[in-house]
Design a protein around this motif. Structure first.
Motif, PDB file in Angstrom:
ATOM      1  N   ALA A   1      44.153  14.871  12.477  1.00  0.00           N
ATOM      2  CA  ALA A   1      43.421  14.579  11.250  1.00  0.00           C
ATOM      3  C   ALA A   1      42.672  15.801  10.748  1.00  0.00           C
ATOM      4  CB  ALA A   1      42.444  13.425  11.499  1.00  0.00           C
ATOM      5  N   GLU A   2      42.184  16.615  11.674  1.00  0.00           N
ATOM      6  CA  GLU A   2      41.381  17.784  11.290  1.00  0.00           C
ATOM      7  C   GLU A   2      42.206  18.854  10.578  1.00  0.00           C
ATOM      8  OE1 GLU A   2      42.924  18.561  15.477  1.00  0.00           O
ATOM      9  OE2 GLU A   2      42.205  16.849  14.288  1.00  0.00           O
ATOM     10  N   ASN A   3      43.523  18.756  10.663  1.00  0.00           N
ATOM     11  CA  ASN A   3      44.402  19.710   9.981  1.00  0.00           C
ATOM     12  C   ASN A   3      45.022  19.154   8.707  1.00  0.00           C
ATOM     13  OD1 ASN A   3      44.185  21.657  12.128  1.00  0.00           O
ATOM     14  ND2 ASN A   3      45.549  20.367  13.336  1.00  0.00           N
ATOM     15  N   THR A   4      44.801  17.882   8.433  1.00  0.00           N
ATOM     16  CA  THR A   4      45.528  17.196   7.369  1.00  0.00           C
ATOM     17  C   THR A   4      44.743  17.225   6.058  1.00  0.00           C
ATOM     18  OG1 THR A   4      46.547  15.738   9.009  1.00  0.00           O
ATOM     19  CG2 THR A   4      46.662  15.050   6.703  1.00  0.00           C
ATOM     20  N   ALA A   5      45.332  17.838   5.059  1.00  0.00           N
ATOM     21  CA  ALA A   5      44.725  17.864   3.735  1.00  0.00           C
ATOM     22  C   ALA A   5      44.951  16.563   2.995  1.00  0.00           C
ATOM     23  CB  ALA A   5      45.298  19.025   2.917  1.00  0.00           C
ATOM     24  N   ALA A   6      46.178  16.012   3.098  1.00  0.00           N
ATOM     25  CA  ALA A   6      46.522  14.849   2.281  1.00  0.00           C
ATOM     26  C   ALA A   6      47.584  14.007   2.949  1.00  0.00           C
ATOM     27  CB  ALA A   6      47.022  15.297   0.908  1.00  0.00           C
ATOM     28  N   VAL A   7      47.507  12.718   2.680  1.00  0.00           N
ATOM     29  CA  VAL A   7      48.600  11.781   2.939  1.00  0.00           C
ATOM     30  C   VAL A   7      49.151  11.394   1.574  1.00  0.00           C
ATOM     31  CG1 VAL A   7      49.217   9.486   3.754  1.00  0.00           C
ATOM     32  CG2 VAL A   7      47.674  10.906   5.104  1.00  0.00           C
ATOM     33  N   LEU A   8      50.449  11.590   1.399  1.00  0.00           N
ATOM     34  CA  LEU A   8      51.108  11.371   0.116  1.00  0.00           C
ATOM     35  C   LEU A   8      52.127  10.250   0.270  1.00  0.00           C
ATOM     36  CD1 LEU A   8      52.015  12.238  -2.796  1.00  0.00           C
ATOM     37  CD2 LEU A   8      53.471  13.949  -1.682  1.00  0.00           C
ATOM     38  N   ILE A   9      52.029   9.217  -0.587  1.00  0.00           N
ATOM     39  CA  ILE A   9      52.923   8.071  -0.433  1.00  0.00           C
ATOM     40  C   ILE A   9      53.217   7.424  -1.787  1.00  0.00           C
ATOM     41  CG2 ILE A   9      51.049   6.410  -0.042  1.00  0.00           C
ATOM     42  CD1 ILE A   9      52.906   5.084   2.074  1.00  0.00           C
ATOM     43  N   GLU A  10      54.434   6.945  -1.935  1.00  0.00           N
ATOM     44  CA  GLU A  10      54.795   6.089  -3.064  1.00  0.00           C
ATOM     45  C   GLU A  10      54.426   4.653  -2.691  1.00  0.00           C
ATOM     46  OE1 GLU A  10      59.131   7.394  -4.246  1.00  0.00           O
ATOM     47  OE2 GLU A  10      58.667   7.952  -2.157  1.00  0.00           O
ATOM     48  N   PRO A  11      53.607   3.964  -3.477  1.00  0.00           N
ATOM     49  CA  PRO A  11      53.239   2.580  -3.136  1.00  0.00           C
ATOM     50  C   PRO A  11      54.455   1.666  -3.009  1.00  0.00           C
ATOM     51  CG  PRO A  11      51.772   3.441  -4.809  1.00  0.00           C
ATOM     52  CD  PRO A  11      52.864   4.455  -4.648  1.00  0.00           C
ATOM     53  N   ILE A  12      55.472   1.895  -3.816  1.00  0.00           N
ATOM     54  CA  ILE A  12      56.806   1.345  -3.613  1.00  0.00           C
ATOM     55  C   ILE A  12      57.751   2.523  -3.743  1.00  0.00           C
ATOM     56  CG2 ILE A  12      58.608  -0.206  -4.467  1.00  0.00           C
ATOM     57  CD1 ILE A  12      56.418  -1.961  -5.651  1.00  0.00           C
ATOM     58  N   GLN A  13      58.559   2.754  -2.729  1.00  0.00           N
ATOM     59  CA  GLN A  13      59.419   3.932  -2.771  1.00  0.00           C
ATOM     60  C   GLN A  13      60.509   3.774  -3.819  1.00  0.00           C
ATOM     61  OE1 GLN A  13      60.516   4.410   1.421  1.00  0.00           O
ATOM     62  NE2 GLN A  13      59.078   6.121   1.529  1.00  0.00           N
ATOM     63  N   GLY A  14      60.803   4.867  -4.514  1.00  0.00           N
ATOM     64  CA  GLY A  14      61.795   4.842  -5.568  1.00  0.00           C
ATOM     65  C   GLY A  14      63.175   5.198  -5.070  1.00  0.00           C
ATOM     66  N   GLU A  15      63.505   6.484  -5.101  1.00  0.00           N
ATOM     67  CA  GLU A  15      64.821   6.945  -4.673  1.00  0.00           C
ATOM     68  C   GLU A  15      65.132   6.517  -3.237  1.00  0.00           C
ATOM     69  OE1 GLU A  15      68.518   8.659  -4.617  1.00  0.00           O
ATOM     70  OE2 GLU A  15      67.215   8.242  -6.335  1.00  0.00           O
ATOM     71  N   GLY A  16      64.110   6.318  -2.422  1.00  0.00           N
ATOM     72  CA  GLY A  16      64.306   5.898  -1.041  1.00  0.00           C
ATOM     73  C   GLY A  16      64.857   4.501  -0.880  1.00  0.00           C
TER      74      GLY A  16
ATOM     75  N   ALA B   1      59.460  -5.033 -12.856  1.00  0.00           N
ATOM     76  CA  ALA B   1      60.771  -4.591 -13.319  1.00  0.00           C
ATOM     77  C   ALA B   1      61.259  -3.413 -12.491  1.00  0.00           C
ATOM     78  CB  ALA B   1      60.710  -4.221 -14.794  1.00  0.00           C
ATOM     79  N   MET B   2      60.932  -3.441 -11.200  1.00  0.00           N
ATOM     80  CA  MET B   2      61.379  -2.437 -10.227  1.00  0.00           C
ATOM     81  C   MET B   2      61.927  -3.194  -9.023  1.00  0.00           C
ATOM     82  SD  MET B   2      59.207   0.733  -8.634  1.00  0.00           S
ATOM     83  CE  MET B   2      59.977   1.931  -7.532  1.00  0.00           C
ATOM     84  N   LEU B   3      63.224  -3.555  -9.104  1.00  0.00           N
ATOM     85  CA  LEU B   3      63.808  -4.526  -8.189  1.00  0.00           C
ATOM     86  C   LEU B   3      65.115  -4.001  -7.624  1.00  0.00           C
ATOM     87  CD1 LEU B   3      63.104  -7.341 -10.709  1.00  0.00           C
ATOM     88  CD2 LEU B   3      61.888  -7.094  -8.548  1.00  0.00           C
ATOM     89  N   ALA B   4      65.528  -4.562  -6.483  1.00  0.00           N
ATOM     90  CA  ALA B   4      66.708  -4.009  -5.820  1.00  0.00           C
ATOM     91  C   ALA B   4      67.365  -5.035  -4.924  1.00  0.00           C
ATOM     92  CB  ALA B   4      66.315  -2.783  -4.994  1.00  0.00           C
ATOM     93  N   MET B   5      68.665  -4.805  -4.688  1.00  0.00           N
ATOM     94  CA  MET B   5      69.363  -5.509  -3.607  1.00  0.00           C
ATOM     95  C   MET B   5      69.999  -4.458  -2.719  1.00  0.00           C
ATOM     96  SD  MET B   5      72.723  -7.244  -5.384  1.00  0.00           S
ATOM     97  CE  MET B   5      73.937  -6.283  -6.317  1.00  0.00           C
TER      98      MET B   5
ATOM     99  N   PHE C   1      63.630   1.559  -3.165  1.00  0.00           N
ATOM    100  CA  PHE C   1      62.716   0.517  -3.642  1.00  0.00           C
ATOM    101  C   PHE C   1      62.118  -0.245  -2.462  1.00  0.00           C
ATOM    102  CE2 PHE C   1      63.935  -0.084  -8.361  1.00  0.00           C
ATOM    103  CZ  PHE C   1      64.014   1.281  -8.501  1.00  0.00           C
ATOM    104  N   VAL C   2      61.701   0.515  -1.466  1.00  0.00           N
ATOM    105  CA  VAL C   2      61.131  -0.066  -0.259  1.00  0.00           C
ATOM    106  C   VAL C   2      59.689  -0.493  -0.545  1.00  0.00           C
ATOM    107  CG1 VAL C   2      60.524   0.341   2.152  1.00  0.00           C
ATOM    108  CG2 VAL C   2      62.613   1.357   1.185  1.00  0.00           C
ATOM    109  N   VAL C   3      59.422  -1.776  -0.374  1.00  0.00           N
ATOM    110  CA  VAL C   3      58.075  -2.321  -0.545  1.00  0.00           C
ATOM    111  C   VAL C   3      57.456  -2.441   0.842  1.00  0.00           C
ATOM    112  CG1 VAL C   3      56.685  -4.223  -1.439  1.00  0.00           C
ATOM    113  CG2 VAL C   3      58.864  -3.637  -2.552  1.00  0.00           C
TER     114      VAL C   3
END
Length: 451
Positions: free
Chosen positions: A225-240, A381-385, A242-244
């Protein structure tokens, strides 16, 4: 297929007939001609997923040079949420172009940039004091968010997640997980980027709390944690794909970041601006990020992005440390203000929720009959199968490719996604009507049945 000769209009907008209409095979001769010119003039690395020559678009359709009208379930990858030619956006851009097209905000300021910043400071999650800087693309926004976080914390490490997509610049390629087609052959990439497991309920079966514990343990043991500037995340992943993430995962990661003075960055480039049935996807679980990055739907199709965050964090870089020649271009700012007005006053958040009901009901009904539909997921309107081998559960990208190709050949634009290339994603413009949406879904599911 109709044999009617159609002379397509050269103007877009909601006045276009809202219908699926095929008058030639797709692609037709005029589109094929453009693609031949493209092959001779444009590098092969610039691909075209749907091989048509567009002459008009609006509402829920895209019209090609051969007179074919295709149902749009892609929105230019979630960009044209208010439609391809929203009247308010068109009017605002026209008026601004008549006044001036450019000064460079860092040379001579103008009202539009400040007004967009004020709107984003008001709309993004949290009621704390905020600042916003504008840029041109989602990748630029993410890269500048990392710069700001490093400047504020004095640390270097950035934590990202499996299946993440954050852009195509050198740093954002390092942040992105997927090798093909994005990363292969383009390294070496920027250092001090660390990847941890994402919550992926269909694949890992973990609760949000369990998945968060797994990720946090890896951060603490392998990064610190002492080396970490940021945690970066998509709240719902797009290209990955559409992982919720499972409920509770995002709040737990955000709480850990806050407890350790790590900047929590929500990449809302694809999820922002009503796309998920909330103004921002972070709102679904009450998560208040330190920094939010936005782009895509922000300006009705014009290039604009933003980094919005806590004032004390955003003010960390030195004067002149943020900016760019075209960042916050006046035309894009005018478009953004008109688009934001539509998001707030045209019922588009509610429209996204209505689209969710229509799409998920259709997909879940199909899932009951077809075991190749391994998972149905998403919000608004961000849905997937996700398509799989029905015996092994392994991803089936070949099947996915056949489905979207059938859809395209029968007048529907549908897109794929996912680390394994086995997800069909649905990103219709919020301006699409129910009948057209249902028809488009029907074509996609017909393609699956016949594949």
């Amino acid at each position: 297929m109709s044999s009617t000769v159609v002379h397509p209009t050269t103007t877009g907008g909601p006045g276009l007939p809202q219908e699926r209409r095929l008058v030639t095979p797709v692609p037709g001769p005029r589109s094929t001609e453009l693609l031949a010119r493209k092959a001779a003039a444009v590098p092969s690395g610039v691909g075209v997923a749907v091989p048509i020559a567009v002459v008009a678009a609006g509402g829920g359709v895209v019209v090609d040079a051969d007179g074919n009208s295709l149902i749009d379930l892609g929105s230019g990858i979630a960009v044209t949420s208010v439609g391809n030619a929203h009247p308010g956006v068109v009017a605002a851009v026209t008026a601004q172009a008549a006044a001036f097209t450019h000064t460079c905000f860092t040379i001579a300021a103008y009202d539009g940039y400040v007004a967009v910043a004020e709107a984003l400071n008001r709309l993004t999650p949290g009621d704390h004091d905020k600042r916003t800087a504008l840029f041109n693309s989602g990748a630029e926004a993410v890269e500048n968010a990392v710069k700001v976080a490093r400047s504020h914390t004095g640390r270097q490490a950035v934590v990202v997640f499996d299946h993440a997509y954050h852009g195509r610049t050198n740093l954002t390629l390092a942040l992105t997980a997927k090798n093909q087609p994005y990363k292969s052959g383009f390294g070496p990439f920027a250092p001090e980027v660390y990847r941890v497991p994402m919550s992926y309920p269909f694949r890992d079966g973990l609760s949000g709390a369990e998945a968060a514990k797994r990720a946090i343990t890896q951060i603490e043991k392998q990064v610190g944690a002492e080396n970490t500037a940021a945690v970066l995340i998509e709240p719902i992943q797009g290209e990955g794909g559409f992982v919720v993430p499972a409920p509770g995962f995002l709040p737990a990661i955000a709480a850990w970041a806050r407890a350790n003075d790590v900047v929590f960055i929500a990449d809302e480039v694809q999820t922002g601006f009503a796309r998920t049935g909330a103004m921002f996807a972070s709102d679904h679980e009450g998560v208040v990020p330190d920094i939010v990055t936005t782009a895509k739907g922000i300006a009705g199709g014009l290039p604009l992005s933003a980094v919005t965050g806590r004032a004390e964090i955003m003010d960390a870089p030195q004067v002149g440390g943020l900016g760019g020649t075209y960042a916050g271009n006046p035309l894009a700012c005018a478009a953004a203000l008109a688009a934001i007005d539509a998001f707030e006053h045209d019922g588009l958040v509610e429209r996204a929720r209505a689209i969710e009901t229509i799409v998920l009901d259709a997909l879940r009904l199909a899932q009951q009959e077809d075991p190749r539909i391994g998972d149905v997921r998403g919000r608004g309107a961000m849905l997937a199968m996700e398509l799989v081998d029905p015996v092994t559960g392994d991803p089936d990208p070949a099947l996915t490719g056949r489905v979207v190709r059938y859809a395209f050949e029968h007048g529907v634009i549908a897109l794929t996604a996912g680390t394994y290339g086995n997800v069909v994603r649905f990103l219709p413009p919020l301006s699409i009507d129910d009948a057209l949406l249902s028809e488009g879904l029907g074509v996609v599911l017909e393609g699956l049945a016949l594949a």
